[in-house]
Design a protein around this motif. Structure first.
Motif, PDB file in Angstrom:
ATOM      1  N   LEU A 233       0.853  -1.178   0.000  1.00 37.21           N
ATOM      2  CA  LEU A 233       0.000   0.000   0.000  1.00 37.21           C
ATOM      3  C   LEU A 233       0.894   1.234   0.000  1.00 37.21           C
ATOM      4  CD1 LEU A 233      -3.252   0.672   1.894  1.00 37.21           C
ATOM      5  CD2 LEU A 233      -1.391   2.321   2.152  1.00 37.21           C
ATOM      6  N   VAL A 234       0.665   2.122  -0.954  1.00 35.17           N
ATOM      7  CA  VAL A 234       1.420   3.366  -1.055  1.00 35.17           C
ATOM      8  C   VAL A 234       0.566   4.480  -0.446  1.00 35.17           C
ATOM      9  CG1 VAL A 234       2.467   5.024  -2.636  1.00 35.17           C
ATOM     10  CG2 VAL A 234       2.584   2.569  -3.131  1.00 35.17           C
ATOM     11  N   TYR A 235       1.185   5.313   0.381  1.00 36.25           N
ATOM     12  CA  TYR A 235       0.409   6.360   1.027  1.00 36.25           C
ATOM     13  C   TYR A 235       1.182   7.681   1.019  1.00 36.25           C
ATOM     14  CZ  TYR A 235       3.339   5.420   5.158  1.00 36.25           C
ATOM     15  OH  TYR A 235       4.394   5.246   6.018  1.00 36.25           O
ATOM     16  N   SER A 236       0.455   8.774   1.200  1.00 36.20           N
ATOM     17  CA  SER A 236       1.060  10.100   1.199  1.00 36.20           C
ATOM     18  C   SER A 236       0.359  10.979   2.216  1.00 36.20           C
ATOM     19  CB  SER A 236       0.951  10.742  -0.193  1.00 36.20           C
ATOM     20  OG  SER A 236       1.460  12.070  -0.175  1.00 36.20           O
ATOM     21  N   TRP A 237       1.169  11.720   2.993  1.00 31.67           N
ATOM     22  CA  TRP A 237       0.657  12.707   3.943  1.00 31.67           C
ATOM     23  C   TRP A 237       0.697  14.113   3.349  1.00 31.67           C
ATOM     24  CZ3 TRP A 237      -1.875  11.909   8.377  1.00 31.67           C
ATOM     25  CH2 TRP A 237      -1.742  10.658   9.021  1.00 31.67           C
ATOM     26  N   ASN A 238       1.215  14.275   2.141  1.00 29.30           N
ATOM     27  CA  ASN A 238       1.395  15.616   1.584  1.00 29.30           C
ATOM     28  C   ASN A 238       0.835  15.729   0.164  1.00 29.30           C
ATOM     29  OD1 ASN A 238       3.335  14.187   0.137  1.00 29.30           O
ATOM     30  ND2 ASN A 238       5.030  14.935   1.416  1.00 29.30           N
ATOM     31  N   GLU A 239      -0.312  15.113  -0.067  1.00 28.16           N
ATOM     32  CA  GLU A 239      -1.027  15.215  -1.342  1.00 28.16           C
ATOM     33  C   GLU A 239      -0.138  14.822  -2.515  1.00 28.16           C
ATOM     34  OE1 GLU A 239      -2.620  19.170  -1.434  1.00 28.16           O
ATOM     35  OE2 GLU A 239      -3.932  18.841   0.289  1.00 28.16           O
ATOM     36  N   GLY A 240       0.593  13.727  -2.340  1.00 28.43           N
ATOM     37  CA  GLY A 240       1.355  13.149  -3.430  1.00 28.43           C
ATOM     38  C   GLY A 240       2.725  13.717  -3.668  1.00 28.43           C
ATOM     39  N   LEU A 241       3.167  14.716  -2.883  1.00 30.36           N
ATOM     40  CA  LEU A 241       4.529  15.239  -3.056  1.00 30.36           C
ATOM     41  C   LEU A 241       5.553  14.140  -2.860  1.00 30.36           C
ATOM     42  CD1 LEU A 241       4.502  18.761  -1.338  1.00 30.36           C
ATOM     43  CD2 LEU A 241       5.023  18.247  -3.731  1.00 30.36           C
ATOM     44  N   THR A 242       5.374  13.338  -1.829  1.00 31.12           N
ATOM     45  CA  THR A 242       6.221  12.163  -1.596  1.00 31.12           C
ATOM     46  C   THR A 242       5.320  10.978  -1.275  1.00 31.12           C
ATOM     47  OG1 THR A 242       6.467  12.708   0.761  1.00 31.12           O
ATOM     48  CG2 THR A 242       8.161  13.527  -0.748  1.00 31.12           C
TER      49      THR A 242
END
Length: 545
Positions: A347-356
């Motif tokens: 599972l790929v996740y992001s806390w910064n709207e896809g920046l990282t």
């Protein structure tokens, strides 16, 4: 209005295969049979004079000599019934109906010609749409209705596309909005998606010409269908422009119109599963989709990417390659993505709207074919549920995983982590539909979670009317950037006894629900009638000798 009654369907397979309609008024303890060969049903919106809190509409097939799946619309009827199952047949030869708030729409198909009927607060009328020389409609699809307007897509002779019309504020007069809107020939589903939580913003797919020789393009409107434009502002996740070999980097989105995974048939007869154009009212302005830039091959998984818009569709970021399944939680602060075409446990996740992007494994017992990811319906939590399947002991079994990010201990957001975001009808503006609305949003670079009681604040102010607040009026359509008379000149023709000057409609109207200030000193007034000179009258002199 809340109702205690529940309606369900039941499939009967012998001697013929058909669906039955049943209802309970005591939470399932007893059930009352209503009818057979049911296709659609929905609660109605009764007026107080009717006196029935449980009236409903349904369509069913009248031909009971064959299985339901072999039926056609020509044998389907549209029926209203009260709680006592006293039924009234309203229309026959019906292909379907829709209910939006106080509006009931019915499509009647007879001898390859379709008619559209509306019932608004109990008043029935046949809908007349500007034709512009087209053939008779063969079907209608009600796309959306809010408190102000109704969108209708009309199928003519070509099943691959239709013309989308938008109504005035009363839902009575329509004008053309989007030609050649892509629609499915078999299901009549139209590639037309509303951005949830915001008023008047839609994304659609359109053929650039009606010859169907070119691939569809994606377009968006920010003023309830008044104007449409391609999705030209595409960058990578860090905001750097993407260079396309064709020189054209317009973004094209795969438009599954619900949160169900659609398919594209490949030449190898394999399926590519892709996510829909997806938004939620609990993550204002964020839109996730699957798309490709320029002239890439949409049937190749390597051409597709998961893209994100943080401003309701004006600009787009390419955040992950491939055709994926995705979801948002915590008002969009947390995004989860998983492969939609290959078994995986990542599972790929992001806390910064896809920046990282960061990665984690959800299972130590083999890969999973992922069907869907869902978050709490209010998008406040940091928990996702993953539904899928995998092979266990030689057979395929369904599996469910709960992925909880609350233990990752991201800090809680504070006031400095938020900014005001404004939906807009044009780039650089802070106005949309005549007003400026500020939504409190978390900064993209602030990797924090929203407090469980966080609710985005809204502040409104009026804006002066500008050209983006207007659309073409009834019997007018946009031609080369100007609203022109398309009703055989009937709206702009001078009167027979014309002398001096005469006035004609401007061809414009305010977008329904637009609240711009037309008296503001900087306002643009496009409603005033246009004064024209009467045609010169030729004078003939005769001489008698």
């Amino acid at each position: 209005k809340n109702r205690a009654g529940i309606i369900i369907t039941n499939t009967r397979k012998k001697p013929k295969c058909y669906q039955e309609l049943w209802m309970t008024n005591d939470i399932g303890r007893t059930w009352n049979f209503l009818t057979t060969y049911i296709n659609q049903f929905a609660w109605s919106y009764p007026t107080p004079s009717e006196g029935y809190d449980y009236s409903y509409y349904f369509t069913n097939y009248t031909d009971t000599s064959k299985d339901q799946e072999d039926q056609t619309a020509s044998t389907q009827q549209f029926v209203w019934s009260n709680i006592d199952n006293v039924q009234t047949i309203l229309y026959d030869h019906v292909s379907g109906f829709s209910i939006f708030k106080n509006l009931v729409s019915v499509v009647q198909v007879n001898k390859k010609k379709a008619n559209l009927y509306f019932s608004i607060n109990g008043t029935n009328s046949q809908v007349s749409l500007p034709n512009s020389g087209k053939q008779s409609p063969s079907n209608y699809t009600i796309l959306d209705s809010d408190a102000d307007v109704i969108f209708v897509n009309v199928k003519y002779n070509n099943g691959k596309y239709g013309t989308t019309f938008v109504s005035d504020g009363k839902g009575q007069q329509f004008s053309g909005s989007l030609e050649a809107t892509v629609r499915d020939e078999d299901t009549n589903v139209v590639n037309f998606v509303r951005v949830q939580g915001l008023n008047g913003i839609y994304i659609a797919n359109q053929y650039p010409d009606t010859s169907n020789t070119a691939s569809p393009i994606s377009v968006a409107t920010f003023d309830k269908g008044g104007k449409w434009q391609p999705l030209n502002n595409v960058t990578d996740a860090q905001g750097q422009p993407i260079t396309c070999s064709s020189g054209s980097c317009s973004l094209h989105l795969q438009a599954a119109t619900t949160k169900q995974w659609g398919t594209i048939e490949r030449q190898s007869n394999q399926n590519i599963f892709y996510g829909p154009i997806y938004s939620t009212k609990n993550a204002i302005g964020l839109v996730l989709a699957t798309g490709f830039e320029g002239t890439a091959d949409p049937t190749s998984p390597s051409s597709l990417s998961t893209v994100l818009s943080t401003d309701a569709g004006w600009t787009w970021f390419d955040i992950k390659e491939g055709a994926n399944i995705y979801e948002m939680a915590d008002h969009g602060a947390l995004i989860a993505i998983m492969d939609g075409n290959s078994a995986t446990n990542e599972l790929v996740y992001s806390w910064n709207e896809g920046l990282t992007l960061q990665r984690c494994n959800i299972s130590n017992n083999g890969s999973v074919e992922v069907d869907e990811i869902i978050a709490h319906p209010h998008s406040n939590s940091q928990t996702f549920t993953v539904f899928g399947s995998r092979t266990i002991d030689g057979s395929e079994k369904g599996v469910i995983f709960n992925v909880d990010f609350t233990s990752f201990h991201q800090r809680a957001c504070n006031e400095s982590d938020y900014y005001n975001w404004f939906p807009s009808s044009s780039i650089g503006s802070q106005c949309q539909l005549g007003k400026s609305v500020a939504y409190q949003r978390r900064l993209r670079t602030s990797e924090c979670y929203n407090d469980k009681d966080f609710e985005p604040a809204q502040v409104e102010a009026s804006c002066p009317c500008s050209i983006v607040d207007y659309e073409c009026d009834y019997c007018f359509e946009m031609v080369s950037g100007v609203c022109e008379d398309v009703c055989d000149g009937n709206m702009t023709r001078p009167p027979d006894d014309c002398t001096g000057t005469y006035t004609v409609p401007s061809g414009y109207r305010l977008v329904a629900g637009d609240s711009c200030n037309i008296t503001h000193p900087q306002a643009v007034d496009m409603l005033a009638p246009v004064t024209k000179q009467c045609p010169a009258v030729s004078t003939t002199t005769s001489t008698t000798t």
